[in-house]
Scaffold this motif. Structure first.
Motif, PDB file in Angstrom:
ATOM      1  N   THR A  75       0.828  -1.214   0.000  1.00  0.00           N
ATOM      2  CA  THR A  75       0.000   0.000   0.000  1.00  0.00           C
ATOM      3  C   THR A  75       0.854   1.253   0.000  1.00  0.00           C
ATOM      4  O   THR A  75       0.336   2.355  -0.216  1.00  0.00           O
ATOM      5  CB  THR A  75      -0.956  -0.004   1.210  1.00  0.00           C
ATOM      6  N   GLY A  76       2.145   1.114   0.256  1.00  0.00           N
ATOM      7  CA  GLY A  76       3.037   2.255   0.167  1.00  0.00           C
ATOM      8  C   GLY A  76       2.899   3.262   1.287  1.00  0.00           C
ATOM      9  O   GLY A  76       3.350   4.392   1.152  1.00  0.00           O
ATOM     10  N   GLN A  77       2.281   2.880   2.415  1.00  0.00           N
ATOM     11  CA  GLN A  77       2.175   3.799   3.550  1.00  0.00           C
ATOM     12  C   GLN A  77       3.344   3.529   4.493  1.00  0.00           C
ATOM     13  O   GLN A  77       3.488   2.415   4.992  1.00  0.00           O
ATOM     14  CB  GLN A  77       0.858   3.579   4.303  1.00  0.00           C
ATOM     15  N   ILE A  78       4.166   4.544   4.731  1.00  0.00           N
ATOM     16  CA  ILE A  78       5.370   4.311   5.537  1.00  0.00           C
ATOM     17  C   ILE A  78       4.980   4.302   7.016  1.00  0.00           C
ATOM     18  O   ILE A  78       4.939   5.329   7.673  1.00  0.00           O
ATOM     19  CB  ILE A  78       6.444   5.360   5.268  1.00  0.00           C
ATOM     20  N   ALA A  79       4.652   3.113   7.512  1.00  0.00           N
ATOM     21  CA  ALA A  79       4.279   2.964   8.918  1.00  0.00           C
ATOM     22  C   ALA A  79       5.402   2.234   9.627  1.00  0.00           C
ATOM     23  O   ALA A  79       5.808   1.158   9.212  1.00  0.00           O
ATOM     24  CB  ALA A  79       2.984   2.183   9.037  1.00  0.00           C
ATOM     25  N   LEU A  80       5.918   2.829  10.691  1.00  0.00           N
ATOM     26  CA  LEU A  80       7.080   2.239  11.362  1.00  0.00           C
ATOM     27  C   LEU A  80       6.700   1.588  12.679  1.00  0.00           C
ATOM     28  O   LEU A  80       7.557   1.149  13.410  1.00  0.00           O
ATOM     29  CB  LEU A  80       8.145   3.307  11.620  1.00  0.00           C
ATOM     30  N   GLY A  81       5.410   1.548  13.018  1.00  0.00           N
ATOM     31  CA  GLY A  81       5.031   1.165  14.374  1.00  0.00           C
ATOM     32  C   GLY A  81       4.642  -0.286  14.568  1.00  0.00           C
ATOM     33  O   GLY A  81       3.840  -0.590  15.450  1.00  0.00           O
ATOM     34  N   GLN A  82       5.186  -1.198  13.776  1.00  0.00           N
ATOM     35  CA  GLN A  82       4.718  -2.576  13.875  1.00  0.00           C
ATOM     36  C   GLN A  82       4.985  -3.182  15.255  1.00  0.00           C
ATOM     37  O   GLN A  82       4.242  -4.045  15.696  1.00  0.00           O
ATOM     38  CB  GLN A  82       5.365  -3.420  12.769  1.00  0.00           C
ATOM     39  N   SER A  83       6.022  -2.719  15.950  1.00  0.00           N
ATOM     40  CA  SER A  83       6.310  -3.294  17.265  1.00  0.00           C
ATOM     41  C   SER A  83       5.167  -3.024  18.232  1.00  0.00           C
ATOM     42  O   SER A  83       4.939  -3.790  19.167  1.00  0.00           O
ATOM     43  CB  SER A  83       7.601  -2.715  17.822  1.00  0.00           C
ATOM     44  N   PHE A  84       4.416  -1.946  18.029  1.00  0.00           N
ATOM     45  CA  PHE A  84       3.255  -1.645  18.873  1.00  0.00           C
ATOM     46  C   PHE A  84       2.254  -2.789  18.807  1.00  0.00           C
ATOM     47  O   PHE A  84       1.784  -3.292  19.828  1.00  0.00           O
ATOM     48  CB  PHE A  84       2.616  -0.341  18.382  1.00  0.00           C
ATOM     49  N   PHE A  85       1.951  -3.248  17.608  1.00  0.00           N
ATOM     50  CA  PHE A  85       0.941  -4.307  17.455  1.00  0.00           C
ATOM     51  C   PHE A  85       1.490  -5.666  17.851  1.00  0.00           C
ATOM     52  O   PHE A  85       0.773  -6.495  18.395  1.00  0.00           O
ATOM     53  CB  PHE A  85       0.424  -4.314  16.015  1.00  0.00           C
ATOM     54  N   PHE A  86       2.778  -5.851  17.566  1.00  0.00           N
ATOM     55  CA  PHE A  86       3.452  -7.065  17.992  1.00  0.00           C
ATOM     56  C   PHE A  86       3.331  -7.199  19.513  1.00  0.00           C
ATOM     57  O   PHE A  86       2.931  -8.241  20.036  1.00  0.00           O
ATOM     58  CB  PHE A  86       4.924  -6.968  17.574  1.00  0.00           C
ATOM     59  N   GLY A  87       3.623  -6.078  20.198  1.00  0.00           N
ATOM     60  CA  GLY A  87       3.524  -6.080  21.652  1.00  0.00           C
ATOM     61  C   GLY A  87       2.092  -6.245  22.125  1.00  0.00           C
ATOM     62  O   GLY A  87       1.818  -6.977  23.080  1.00  0.00           O
ATOM     63  N   LEU A  88       1.171  -5.562  21.443  1.00  0.00           N
ATOM     64  CA  LEU A  88      -0.241  -5.656  21.826  1.00  0.00           C
ATOM     65  C   LEU A  88      -0.723  -7.102  21.742  1.00  0.00           C
ATOM     66  O   LEU A  88      -1.332  -7.633  22.683  1.00  0.00           O
ATOM     67  CB  LEU A  88      -1.077  -4.758  20.908  1.00  0.00           C
ATOM     68  N   GLY A  89      -0.419  -7.743  20.617  1.00  0.00           N
ATOM     69  CA  GLY A  89      -0.816  -9.145  20.463  1.00  0.00           C
ATOM     70  C   GLY A  89      -0.190 -10.013  21.534  1.00  0.00           C
ATOM     71  O   GLY A  89      -0.845 -10.867  22.140  1.00  0.00           O
ATOM     72  N   ALA A 283       6.025 -11.923  28.098  1.00  0.00           N
ATOM     73  CA  ALA A 283       5.990 -10.676  27.344  1.00  0.00           C
ATOM     74  C   ALA A 283       6.546  -9.595  28.261  1.00  0.00           C
ATOM     75  O   ALA A 283       5.960  -9.332  29.306  1.00  0.00           O
ATOM     76  CB  ALA A 283       4.560 -10.334  26.922  1.00  0.00           C
ATOM     77  N   SER A 284       7.704  -9.017  27.925  1.00  0.00           N
ATOM     78  CA  SER A 284       8.236  -7.962  28.781  1.00  0.00           C
ATOM     79  C   SER A 284       8.354  -6.662  27.996  1.00  0.00           C
ATOM     80  O   SER A 284       8.623  -6.688  26.792  1.00  0.00           O
ATOM     81  CB  SER A 284       9.575  -8.366  29.391  1.00  0.00           C
ATOM     82  N   PRO A 285       8.124  -5.531  28.681  1.00  0.00           N
ATOM     83  CA  PRO A 285       7.942  -4.250  27.992  1.00  0.00           C
ATOM     84  C   PRO A 285       9.096  -3.895  27.054  1.00  0.00           C
ATOM     85  O   PRO A 285       8.858  -3.428  25.939  1.00  0.00           O
ATOM     86  CB  PRO A 285       7.849  -3.229  29.129  1.00  0.00           C
ATOM     87  N   ASP A 286      10.343  -4.128  27.479  1.00  0.00           N
ATOM     88  CA  ASP A 286      11.456  -3.650  26.662  1.00  0.00           C
ATOM     89  C   ASP A 286      11.697  -4.484  25.410  1.00  0.00           C
ATOM     90  O   ASP A 286      12.490  -4.109  24.555  1.00  0.00           O
ATOM     91  CB  ASP A 286      12.734  -3.573  27.503  1.00  0.00           C
ATOM     92  N   ASP A 287      11.015  -5.638  25.317  1.00  0.00           N
ATOM     93  CA  ASP A 287      11.115  -6.402  24.076  1.00  0.00           C
ATOM     94  C   ASP A 287      10.423  -5.694  22.923  1.00  0.00           C
ATOM     95  O   ASP A 287      10.683  -5.973  21.763  1.00  0.00           O
ATOM     96  CB  ASP A 287      10.458  -7.785  24.255  1.00  0.00           C
ATOM     97  N   PHE A 288       9.503  -4.783  23.275  1.00  0.00           N
ATOM     98  CA  PHE A 288       8.682  -4.178  22.214  1.00  0.00           C
ATOM     99  C   PHE A 288       8.973  -2.692  22.104  1.00  0.00           C
ATOM    100  O   PHE A 288       8.080  -1.854  22.095  1.00  0.00           O
ATOM    101  CB  PHE A 288       7.202  -4.428  22.493  1.00  0.00           C
ATOM    102  N   SER A 289      10.255  -2.347  22.047  1.00  0.00           N
ATOM    103  CA  SER A 289      10.635  -0.939  21.983  1.00  0.00           C
ATOM    104  C   SER A 289      10.688  -0.473  20.534  1.00  0.00           C
ATOM    105  O   SER A 289      10.440  -1.244  19.620  1.00  0.00           O
ATOM    106  CB  SER A 289      12.009  -0.764  22.617  1.00  0.00           C
ATOM    107  N   GLN A 290      11.032   0.792  20.352  1.00  0.00           N
ATOM    108  CA  GLN A 290      11.093   1.295  18.979  1.00  0.00           C
ATOM    109  C   GLN A 290      12.249   0.654  18.218  1.00  0.00           C
ATOM    110  O   GLN A 290      12.264   0.651  16.995  1.00  0.00           O
ATOM    111  CB  GLN A 290      11.188   2.816  18.963  1.00  0.00           C
ATOM    112  N   LEU A 291      13.207   0.088  18.959  1.00  0.00           N
ATOM    113  CA  LEU A 291      14.298  -0.624  18.296  1.00  0.00           C
ATOM    114  C   LEU A 291      13.755  -1.839  17.538  1.00  0.00           C
ATOM    115  O   LEU A 291      14.191  -2.138  16.425  1.00  0.00           O
ATOM    116  CB  LEU A 291      15.318  -1.070  19.338  1.00  0.00           C
TER     117      LEU A 291
END
Lengths: 415, 299
Positions: A75-89, A283-291
């Motif tokens: 879709t060509g939308q530059i979304a960088l936040g996949q870790s947010f959903f990874f963490g949410l799941g 699931a620990s918080p720092d696993d799902f950082s912006q890194l």
């Protein structure tokens, strides 16, 4: 060496496909039993792990990157936040399994819709803002996830900084003849030694079972996405990627298509998170950082943007390379001091920049180039009778088509 | 309402806000030049602060001399980065550029971790310690006063540079219309390179000032959060407005310290989330920010 040409749709092509798929399946089974426990390669005094636990982790990343393929690749939308959903799941699964006694796989019934809805909501800015702004917003959301789960108000659900651990284990069912398969593989002359010795321990059996489950989940996700990108909404997504204005003019509903892409991509991110928790049990918080969010982008680019096999390659790259880099403790001329620390991240960063320069299509594109040297698939020419360029047995309209003639013509065109 | 407490929070916000404004300023300069958001900006600034630390600690250069040296060095490095990594790509195609800056982000972050290790370092104080205003709980430290002074000076300097010099004129021409400036003979490449160097210099100055904060320590990850705050600030002020960066930075700083204090249901850890929400709201309802120019896209 001239490449062997195979006409798409011919019997030869069917055999080719069957062989490729058969080899892939065989590889999956072999990997399960060969790398179960000890998978380790020693190279110049460095030990590199390749055990099934790492491959299982890679599968979680692969599914998340597949989601990014939908949002960024198609879709060509530059979304960088996949870790947010990874963490949410991951957190939804951990909570439901640990506190509500759900089965692992049944949590997908909550994870998928929840991540879909949150993805649509966080994707709303994409309807108004473009490119870099969207990248900025999504990266910001990736950055806040760890502090979000550390909230005091959510402590009962997320268990704060300690991370939410899950006690329930995935146990291999009795009906699965894992020991039998292992026995057969061990019986193979010469190669049998690579498959361990004797029956599988219960931990090994559970690991193989998890691996099979994950492969099945990933296969379903790939099948769905492969169909999606070929369907009407999928074509609409690609039209938006290629030119938004002209897609709108052609009647593509921008808002609906973009929202759907965000929803689907984010839901896949959530599924990846579920798999991650199934493997790690915490699931620990720092696993799902912006890194992690940036690592997913690395996986996407290194594997190949807008390519489904690219997601597979990318998942392995980001699961294995940081680990291997930190296991590299001695390289001839490099002083040891430079091998301790975040070498993996450095390597990923360098890889990201180098590939963008020299192989924009990622590793998969490189692989395709290599493959084209040996096998080339020639597309079936359009159905003929009335097209002027058609070469038929005679000039009259005839349903019988001389395949050889077409093949010859194609060979002339492609060479 | 407790006036002293309110003042204390406002002073806090002032100190944080000026740092955000500094990094936001660097983002704005690059955005003005190339309509690109440099995701590695925070890390580049972090690297600059480490260079200043090394020059001071290992080579015994006086602190302010070390900062100036770091500013110059990071400007040179950024010019190189622009030439080698950014210029080969089509400026209208965002994805490769985002990927390059993300690669820089990872690369610089881990390189700093390799060179300086991950232990926090004590950055020397750049400004006199003590308080300028000492009224009960409301304390305005000299650090805050000088931080605000630094950003104001940088802003005045930048405004003069862009409005009164030839290279500034070229920079403004390129940022307002790339093709036309090419037609009148401006060398676009070097001008953009100048923008990158300028941005890196400003960012490094901001990072040094931030690291000199008595309550902070220097470590490779200390700019990670700042980038989010700074980009919220830059977006709030309008991504192409220099003075907007200051306004945006202060606004984000106040939101962080004042709002989080006075709205009971906003938990303490949520200052970063507050910044993210500000960012989202601004981009949704006023994408040009408050002082920026709106972009019109034509088909």
């Amino acid at each position: 060496m001239a490449a062997k040409k195979i006409l798409v749709g011919s019997a030869q092509h069917r055999t080719y496909k069957a062989v490729v798929w058969g080899l892939a399946l065989l590889a999956l089974v072999l990997v399960a039993f060969a790398f179960n426990d000890v998978g380790q390669i020693t190279l110049f005094d460095n030990k590199y792990n390749l055990s099934l636990t790492r491959i299982n982790k890679a599968i979680a990343f692969i599914i998340a990157i597949l989601g990014l393929q939908v949002i960024i690749g198609y879709t060509g939308q530059i979304a960088l936040g996949q870790s947010f959903f990874f963490g949410l799941g991951a957190y939804i699964t951990a909570y439901l399994v640990q506190d509500q006694n759900w089965g692992y796989l049944s949590t997908l019934a909550v994870v998928v819709p929840a991540c879909f809805i949150v993805g649509v909501i966080l994707g709303l800015p994409a309807l108004r803002i473009h490119g870099l702004y969207l990248a900025l917003v999504t990266l910001a959301f990736a950055a806040i996830f760890p502090s979000l789960v550390r909230l005091d108000q959510l402590f009962d659900i997320t268990n704060g900084s300690n991370g939410k651990s899950v006690e329930s284990k995935l146990v291999a069912p009795d009906w699965l003849p894992l020991d039998g398969i292992a026995g057969v593989l061990q019986g193979i002359p010469y190669f049998g030694q690579f498959f361990g010795d004797g029956d599988l321990s219960s931990r090994e059996a559970d690991r193989v079972w998890k691996y099979m489950l994950f492969v099945a989940v990933a296969a379903v996700c790939f099948w769905l996405v492969a169909n999606l990108v070929k369907s009407r909404p999928g074509r609409a997504m690609q039209a938006i990627r290629d030119n938004e204005a002209s897609a709108a003019v052609s009647g593509v509903d921008l808002a609906r298509t973009k929202s759907m892409a965000f929803g689907v991509g984010s839901a896949l991110g959530g599924v990846g998170g579920t798999v991650y928790v199934m493997e790690l049990g915490i699931a620990s918080p720092d696993d799902f950082s912006q890194l992690l969010a940036i690592n997913f982008i690395v996986g996407l680019v290194v594997g190949g943007v807008a390519s489904l096999p690219g997601a597979v390659v990318g998942g392995f790259v980001i699961a294995l390379i940081p680990d291997w880099a930190s296991s590299t403790q001695s390289v001839g001329f490099v002083p040891e001091r430079w091998l301790q620390g975040p070498t993996g991240t450095l390597f990923l960063g360098a890889l990201l920049i180098l590939l963008t320069f020299f192989l924009p299509g990622g590793i998969v594109a490189g692989g395709r180039k290599l493959k084209a040297k040996f096998v080339s698939l020639v597309p079936q020419p359009p159905d003929l009778p009335n097209t002027p360029t058609a070469i038929t047995t005679d000039d009259a309209v005839d349903d019988d088509v001389d395949l050889d003639a077409i093949e010859r013509a194609n060979q002339v065109q492609t060479t | 309402m407790d006036v002293q407490l309110l003042l204390a929070r406002i002073f806090d916000g002032l100190a944080n806000g000026s740092t955000y404004a500094m990094v936001a300023l660097a983002l704005v300069i690059i955005y003005k030049a190339t309509t690109l958001i440099n995701f590695a900006q925070g890390e580049m600034a972090m690297l600059g602060a480490f260079i200043a630390y090394t020059a001071w600690f290992n080579f015994g250069i006086p602190m302010w001399g070390a900062v100036i040296l770091a500013v110059i060095l990071s400007a040179i490095l950024a010019a190189l980065v622009e030439r080698v990594l950014i210029r080969p790509f089509d400026p209208a195609d965002h994805l490769p550029l985002v990927i390059i800056t993300l690669g820089l982000f990872l690369g610089i972050n881990s390189l700093a971790g390799l060179i300086w290790r991950l232990d926090p370092l004590r950055f020397p104080e750049l400004f006199p310690s003590g308080n300028a205003i000492d009224w009960g709980t409301a304390r305005l430290s000299w650090y805050t006063v000088f931080t605000v002074a630094t950003i104001l000076l940088s802003l005045v300097g930048l405004t003069l540079l862009l409005n009164k010099t030839k290279v500034g004129l070229a920079f403004r021409a390129v940022s307002s219309n790339l093709e036309s400036s090419q037609l009148v003979g401006i060398k676009v490449g070097p001008t953009l390179q100048f923008g990158w160097a300028l941005a890196a210099g400003v960012g490094t100055l901001g990072a040094c000032v931030f690291a000199a904060n008595p309550v902070l320590q220097l470590e490779p990850s200390y700019m990670l959060r700042v980038l989010i705050f700074a980009s919220a600030a830059a977006a709030l002020g309008g991504l192409d407005s220099l003075w907007g960066a200051l306004a945006g930075g202060l606004a984000v700083g106040f939101v962080q310290s004042v709002v989080v204090q006075y709205i009971p249901w906003v938990p303490n850890q949520m200052s970063l989330a507050a910044a993210a929400v500000v960012l989202l709201a601004v981009l949704l309802f006023r994408p040009a920010g408050f002082f920026g120019t709106a972009q019109v896209s034509r088909v």
